[in-house]
Design a protein around this motif. Sequence first.
Motif, PDB file in Angstrom:
ATOM      1  N   LYS A 145     128.432   7.324 -61.361  1.00  0.00           N
ATOM      2  CA  LYS A 145     129.836   7.118 -61.713  1.00  0.00           C
ATOM      3  C   LYS A 145     130.671   6.682 -60.517  1.00  0.00           C
ATOM      4  CE  LYS A 145     133.435   9.227 -64.471  1.00  0.00           C
ATOM      5  NZ  LYS A 145     134.008  10.487 -64.921  1.00  0.00           N
ATOM      6  N   TYR A 196     127.786   0.333 -55.341  1.00  0.00           N
ATOM      7  CA  TYR A 196     126.560  -0.415 -55.546  1.00  0.00           C
ATOM      8  C   TYR A 196     126.438  -1.534 -54.520  1.00  0.00           C
ATOM      9  CZ  TYR A 196     125.811   2.051 -59.851  1.00  0.00           C
ATOM     10  OH  TYR A 196     125.578   3.036 -60.772  1.00  0.00           O
ATOM     11  N   GLU A 197     125.251  -1.625 -53.951  1.00  0.00           N
ATOM     12  CA  GLU A 197     125.022  -2.692 -52.985  1.00  0.00           C
ATOM     13  C   GLU A 197     124.661  -3.976 -53.725  1.00  0.00           C
ATOM     14  OE1 GLU A 197     122.772  -1.156 -49.684  1.00  0.00           O
ATOM     15  OE2 GLU A 197     122.067  -3.169 -49.292  1.00  0.00           O
ATOM     16  N   TRP A 198     123.961  -3.811 -54.822  1.00  0.00           N
ATOM     17  CA  TRP A 198     123.543  -4.972 -55.614  1.00  0.00           C
ATOM     18  C   TRP A 198     123.381  -4.517 -57.060  1.00  0.00           C
ATOM     19  CZ3 TRP A 198     119.321  -6.473 -58.582  1.00  0.00           C
ATOM     20  CH2 TRP A 198     119.211  -7.848 -58.819  1.00  0.00           C
ATOM     21  N   VAL A 199     123.943  -5.264 -57.954  1.00  0.00           N
ATOM     22  CA  VAL A 199     123.805  -4.972 -59.379  1.00  0.00           C
ATOM     23  C   VAL A 199     123.297  -6.232 -60.047  1.00  0.00           C
ATOM     24  CG1 VAL A 199     124.983  -4.186 -61.458  1.00  0.00           C
ATOM     25  CG2 VAL A 199     125.800  -3.462 -59.249  1.00  0.00           C
ATOM     26  N   LYS A 239     123.410  -8.698 -62.715  1.00  0.00           N
ATOM     27  CA  LYS A 239     124.314  -9.100 -63.798  1.00  0.00           C
ATOM     28  C   LYS A 239     123.662 -10.270 -64.507  1.00  0.00           C
ATOM     29  CE  LYS A 239     128.353  -7.650 -61.270  1.00  0.00           C
ATOM     30  NZ  LYS A 239     129.506  -8.060 -60.510  1.00  0.00           N
ATOM     31  N   ARG A 257     142.970   4.865 -54.054  1.00  0.00           N
ATOM     32  CA  ARG A 257     142.001   4.168 -53.191  1.00  0.00           C
ATOM     33  C   ARG A 257     142.637   3.036 -52.393  1.00  0.00           C
ATOM     34  NH1 ARG A 257     136.358   5.325 -54.299  1.00  0.00           N
ATOM     35  NH2 ARG A 257     135.896   3.837 -52.671  1.00  0.00           N
ATOM     36  N   GLY A 274     140.479   5.771 -57.923  1.00  0.00           N
ATOM     37  CA  GLY A 274     139.053   5.940 -58.118  1.00  0.00           C
ATOM     38  C   GLY A 274     138.681   6.232 -59.558  1.00  0.00           C
ATOM     39  N   HIS A 275     139.678   6.395 -60.391  1.00  0.00           N
ATOM     40  CA  HIS A 275     139.424   6.610 -61.818  1.00  0.00           C
ATOM     41  C   HIS A 275     139.857   5.391 -62.607  1.00  0.00           C
ATOM     42  CE1 HIS A 275     138.459  10.739 -60.812  1.00  0.00           C
ATOM     43  NE2 HIS A 275     139.525  10.732 -60.046  1.00  0.00           N
ATOM     44  N   TYR A 312     134.483   1.693 -63.610  1.00  0.00           N
ATOM     45  CA  TYR A 312     134.017   2.115 -62.302  1.00  0.00           C
ATOM     46  C   TYR A 312     135.195   2.208 -61.334  1.00  0.00           C
ATOM     47  CZ  TYR A 312     129.525   1.219 -64.297  1.00  0.00           C
ATOM     48  OH  TYR A 312     128.423   1.265 -65.110  1.00  0.00           O
ATOM     49  N   PRO A 313     135.051   3.006 -60.270  1.00  0.00           N
ATOM     50  CA  PRO A 313     136.173   3.206 -59.354  1.00  0.00           C
ATOM     51  C   PRO A 313     136.671   1.886 -58.761  1.00  0.00           C
ATOM     52  CG  PRO A 313     134.408   4.748 -58.871  1.00  0.00           C
ATOM     53  CD  PRO A 313     133.895   3.842 -59.914  1.00  0.00           C
ATOM     54  N   THR A 335     133.523  -0.880 -57.654  1.00  0.00           N
ATOM     55  CA  THR A 335     132.281  -0.611 -56.919  1.00  0.00           C
ATOM     56  C   THR A 335     131.098  -1.389 -57.466  1.00  0.00           C
ATOM     57  OG1 THR A 335     131.903   1.256 -58.369  1.00  0.00           O
ATOM     58  CG2 THR A 335     132.940   1.721 -56.278  1.00  0.00           C
ATOM     59  N   GLN A 336     131.237  -2.003 -58.627  1.00  0.00           N
ATOM     60  CA  GLN A 336     130.137  -2.783 -59.175  1.00  0.00           C
ATOM     61  C   GLN A 336     130.305  -4.264 -58.910  1.00  0.00           C
ATOM     62  OE1 GLN A 336     128.126  -2.280 -62.637  1.00  0.00           O
ATOM     63  NE2 GLN A 336     127.456  -0.303 -61.932  1.00  0.00           N
ATOM     64  N   GLY A 337     131.317  -4.632 -58.155  1.00  0.00           N
ATOM     65  CA  GLY A 337     131.520  -6.037 -57.854  1.00  0.00           C
ATOM     66  C   GLY A 337     132.199  -6.794 -58.965  1.00  0.00           C
ATOM     67  N   GLN A 338     133.058  -6.137 -59.707  1.00  0.00           N
ATOM     68  CA  GLN A 338     133.858  -6.850 -60.699  1.00  0.00           C
ATOM     69  C   GLN A 338     135.256  -7.039 -60.124  1.00  0.00           C
ATOM     70  OE1 GLN A 338     133.312  -3.872 -63.654  1.00  0.00           O
ATOM     71  NE2 GLN A 338     131.589  -4.915 -64.607  1.00  0.00           N
ATOM     72  N   GLY A 383     127.729  -7.060 -55.318  1.00  0.00           N
ATOM     73  CA  GLY A 383     127.826  -5.659 -54.920  1.00  0.00           C
ATOM     74  C   GLY A 383     129.264  -5.210 -54.821  1.00  0.00           C
ATOM     75  N   GLY A 384     129.442  -3.928 -54.575  1.00  0.00           N
ATOM     76  CA  GLY A 384     130.759  -3.325 -54.556  1.00  0.00           C
ATOM     77  C   GLY A 384     131.716  -3.995 -53.578  1.00  0.00           C
TER      78      GLY A 384
END
Lengths: 362, 380
Positions: free
Chosen positions: A340, A344-347, A349, B182, B198-199, B223-224, B242-245, B265-266
């Motif tokens: 949660k 992430y360093e790499w995802v 997609k 954040r 972060g929420h 994600y945060p 954090t997911q690179g979006q 990545g993030g």
Amino acid sequence: MDRADLPEKNMDFDEESKQRTGKKKKGKGKKSTKVIKSEETIVKKDETEPASMDAAPEMAFPPTFSVSEIKNKQRRHVMFMKYKQEKRKVRLEIRKKRKKEREALGDKAPPKEVPKTIENQRVYDETTVDPGDEEVAFDEGTDEFSAYFNRLTNPKVLITTSDRPKTRTIMFCNQLATVIPDAHVYYRRGLALKRIIPQCVSRGFTYLMVINEDRKVPNGMVLCHLPDGPTAHFKISNVRLRKEMKRRGKEPTAHSPEVILNNFTTRLGHSIGRLFAALYPHDPHFVGRQVATFHNQRDFIFFRFHRYIFKNEKRVGIQELGPRFTLKLRSLQKGSFDSKFGEYEWVHKRHEMDSCRRKFHL
Amino acid sequence: MVSNSLDCSIWVGSETGILKGISLKKKQAFNFCEMSCLSRDQEVCALGWGDPQESEVLVGCANGVVKTFSTEKGIFTETRECGDHTQGKFTGLAVTDSALVTCVESGLLKVWKEGSTDTVEMNAGGGVCRMRQNKSQRSRVATGGKENPLKVWDLERPDKPIFIAKNVAQDWLDLRVPIWVRDIAFIPDSDKIVTCTGHHQVRVYDPSSPQRRPVLEAKFGEYPLTALALPASGGSVVVGNTQGQLAILDLRKGLVRGCLKNLAGGVRGLECHPTLPLVASCGLDRFLRVHNLEDHKLQHKVYLKSRLNCVLLSSSCLELSGEDLSGDVEEVKQEGDAEEDEVWDAMETVTDKTKKRANEEPEAVVTEAESKKKRKMAKK
């Protein structure tokens, strides 16, 4: 057939095909477009082919004839088979001719052409690691695995599953434990991973491996390096347990195996390679003659476990001991397991990254 | 080395302690660090401009040292001890007139006056994630962090924060909503402040209004959210998670205006160009990416070998082509202004305004009368 009709029919056919393709595109989206392309190419081939077939008198069609416009199914089938046979004959002839030419030329023959595969046509990846690169060397030298590679820690692995595992997953875990030295299989007991991790750290485990299952089949693996990450999430497919394999050897011995890591070239690939390498003890027991292989091909990681023997100075025999499975990286997360709030360093997609078939990430 | 540093238009700080300069004109990246003395202690946590002319880059390292890098000379000219390991990493750097402002994770906000050794200290509370300065009022800074609400400080009055945000109302289960700021940004030309949490919430606060709770709350993804930046055009905010979006959110209703793709990545650092519609992002996937905010296309992608923590854009134009374009645009604007002025000059003879007023007044009277009627009705 009426020749006067033909041009019109062709037009119709073209329109129809266009309509069809249009419908399909709407219906299926990306994947179907490739199929359509191949269809179109077939049609084109059909159109171009008669030029070569004009030589045969009984097959004298007008230049824009295609087999698919024959309406009688049986006749169409016969014609299509004929057309295929013709094509095959031509191909065989060309091959024979080429072979003869090669034999005639002897040593001077031009080197054989290398077949095109999506691997050797791979799109250049700018993150490919250059072994002489100081910065990357420093980055790798001080990362989370540096303690292992500086021989400060010894690997100790905890293997567990998702809740209430079924037979196949349990057997898979047990067999994994024979393949990885110093691995301990524990029943999950409904515990949360975030609560397991501090306990593992306090007991000196360096890895937490969780096998997930879906419909009684293992389908996912979380590999978490302890104490402070990284965590990799894999998809598992094609699991072959030991008893399902043909011509397998005896049970593996307790010797620590050698590790082969193939084709981990990019920066991400290096991280994943180091993750796998740190699963095994530093000094393999060569007496055991066992090898664990992680072979990366097209971003799929194939795991195999073999025993080898040197039959004489030239020949080596190998025997697979099992189990075998295939991994595909889903994500690499910094830090220990935290789906949660972790970064992430790499995802992976799918729709953004898999747009090019010749692009690989590992 | 000197010419290299002059060319660079983007500065990036990495986790390995290297300051990197990227010149998009030459399509090259340079490391400004001695490769022999690398260490993780020097991890770059914060970057900032040392002066308004953008000739000095301030680099905040994890070991509590603030280094000054001169872009003209291409070397580090000064190092200062501004704290130590025990108080955590830097969360923000800022420069006011003749003073340096630093903030660390433990919440210690310090003002280092130039030429004197005494410092002004403020305690912003533990778990600070980010400190940002108001670009128009340079003595105002904002802090926020985990279980540490948004606080705005006036550096001239260090005893008490000017504004402390109040947590939002309890949720539908009547539970307290956790706080985790954040990143923060001041909206130019207004008092408003945007934060991302972060929420995965984006919140807009308005300290000028009596309301201490956010005036707008939007959510993006699951994600945060780690970073945020305000584009030059205004009215929107770019956030990364954090997911690179990466997404552009509208600040009027809080809706997603568009997404920026191609990240793996993030996100750790985000910054928008002060004039052009460009946004630079960097993060754990070791790439620096520059997106266009108008067509949402990726313009540049540079592999920089280490994980990147923060990014800094110079206000000069990023590349030659961009320079030409922007020059044209500016000229056009000036011409347009002149023409408009002429138009307005010509129109002064017409007395529109008085007519409008004349129109408005009776309406107002009517409405009042109506309201009176209504009141009467209500009384009856």
